[in-house]
Design a protein around this motif. Structure first.
Motif, short mmCIF file in Angstrom:
data_model
loop_
_atom_site.label_atom_id
_atom_site.label_comp_id
_atom_site.label_asym_id
_atom_site.label_seq_id
_atom_site.Cartn_x
_atom_site.Cartn_y
_atom_site.Cartn_z
N UNK A 21 12.97 -7.96 -6.77
CA UNK A 21 13.01 -6.79 -6.04
C UNK A 21 11.91 -6.67 -4.82
N UNK A 22 11.19 -7.61 -5.08
CA UNK A 22 9.92 -7.55 -3.95
C UNK A 22 10.31 -7.32 -2.53
N UNK A 23 11.44 -7.95 -2.08
CA UNK A 23 11.86 -7.78 -0.72
C UNK A 23 12.38 -6.53 -0.18
N UNK A 24 12.58 -5.84 -1.47
CA UNK A 24 13.27 -4.25 -1.12
C UNK A 24 12.12 -3.46 -0.82
N UNK A 25 10.85 -3.71 -0.86
CA UNK A 25 9.70 -2.64 -0.78
C UNK A 25 8.64 -3.25 0.18
N UNK A 26 8.06 -2.60 1.21
CA UNK A 26 7.08 -2.78 2.16
C UNK A 26 5.81 -1.92 1.94
N UNK A 27 4.71 -2.62 1.61
CA UNK A 27 3.68 -1.51 1.24
C UNK A 27 2.98 -1.54 2.72
N UNK A 28 3.17 -0.19 3.15
CA UNK A 28 2.48 0.24 4.51
C UNK A 28 0.88 0.52 4.37
N UNK A 29 0.58 1.31 3.53
CA UNK A 29 -0.87 1.61 3.29
C UNK A 29 -1.27 2.03 2.09
N UNK A 30 -2.53 1.70 1.69
CA UNK A 30 -3.04 1.72 0.64
C UNK A 30 -4.57 2.29 0.62
N UNK A 31 -4.69 3.47 -0.13
CA UNK A 31 -5.97 4.27 -0.19
C UNK A 31 -6.39 4.63 -1.71
N UNK A 32 -7.59 4.82 -1.82
CA UNK A 32 -7.90 5.38 -3.28
C UNK A 32 -6.86 6.38 -3.74
N UNK A 33 -6.25 6.15 -4.71
CA UNK A 33 -5.29 7.22 -5.48
C UNK A 33 -4.06 7.63 -4.55
N UNK A 34 -3.88 6.72 -3.51
CA UNK A 34 -2.59 7.09 -2.76
C UNK A 34 -2.05 5.68 -2.23
N UNK A 35 -0.65 5.65 -1.85
CA UNK A 35 -0.07 4.68 -1.29
C UNK A 35 1.14 5.07 -0.55
N UNK A 36 1.61 4.49 0.70
CA UNK A 36 2.79 4.61 1.38
C UNK A 36 3.69 3.26 1.24
#
Length: 139
Positions: A21-36
Motif C-alpha cells: 500500500x505504500x504507493x497509495x500515500x504521499x507524505x507531504x509534510x511532517x512536523x512535531x505531533x502532526x503530519x499531512x
C-alpha cells in the motif's frame, strides 16, 4: 518532543514494511505531533456512485495517525490501532485527491490519541473526521 523520522524516513519505512500500500500515500509534510498525507484517488478507491469509498477514507485516516505516531517515536512497526471513530460528512469531489491532516492530541508511553481531518482537493469543507487511538509497543 523532537521528530524521530522525517518524510523521507517515513516513506522508506512504508516501502519496506507495507509495500502493498505504500504507493497509495504521499507524505507531504511532517512536523512535531502532526503530519499531512495525500491519497491520490484511483479507480480502486471508488464505490458505486463515483465517490471515494468509506474503507479508502478510513485507510487514509489510519495511515495518517500511524505515520504521525512513528514520526515521534521512530520506526515501531508494531504500533497498532486500538480504536477508531469516523464521521463521513460530505461527498468528496469526483476524481480529486484526498488530503489528511493528522495531529496527535496525546502521546504517552503506551497510548497515542489523534484526530484526522480529511479534505477533498479543491473543496473547502472537511469530507471526513476521525478520532484514533494507537497502542505503542514497549521499547
Amino acid at each position: 518532543m523532537d521528530l524521530q523520522m522525517d518524510a523521507a524516513a517515513l516513506s522508506a519505512f512504508m516501502e519496506r514494511e507495507f509495500p502493498q500500500v505504500a504507493a497509495d500515500f504521499v507524505i507531504e509534510e511532517v512536523a512535531p505531533m502532526q503530519l499531512r498525507v495525500r491519497m491520490p484517488v484511483a479507480e480502486r478507491h471508488l464505490r458505486p456512485g463515483g465517490t471515494v469509498s468509506g474503507p479508502s477514507m478510513f485507510a487514509l485516516a489510519d495511515v495518517g495517525i500511524y505515520l504521525a505516531v512513528l514520526a515521534m517515536i521512530g520506526p515501531q512497526a508494531l504500533a497498532v490501532t486500538t480504536n477508531c471513530s469516523i464521521d463521513f460528512m460530505r461527498k468528496p469531489a469526483a476524481g480529486k485527491d484526498l488530503i489528511c491532516e493528522a495531529r496527535l492530541l496525546k502521546l504517552g508511553r503506551v497510548l497515542a490519541v489523534g484526530d484526522a481531518l480529511i479534505r477533498s482537493e479543491g473543496m473547502d469543507g472537511v469530507v471526513a473526521r476521525a478520532s484514533l487511538t494507537y497502542s505503542i509497543p514497549p521499547r
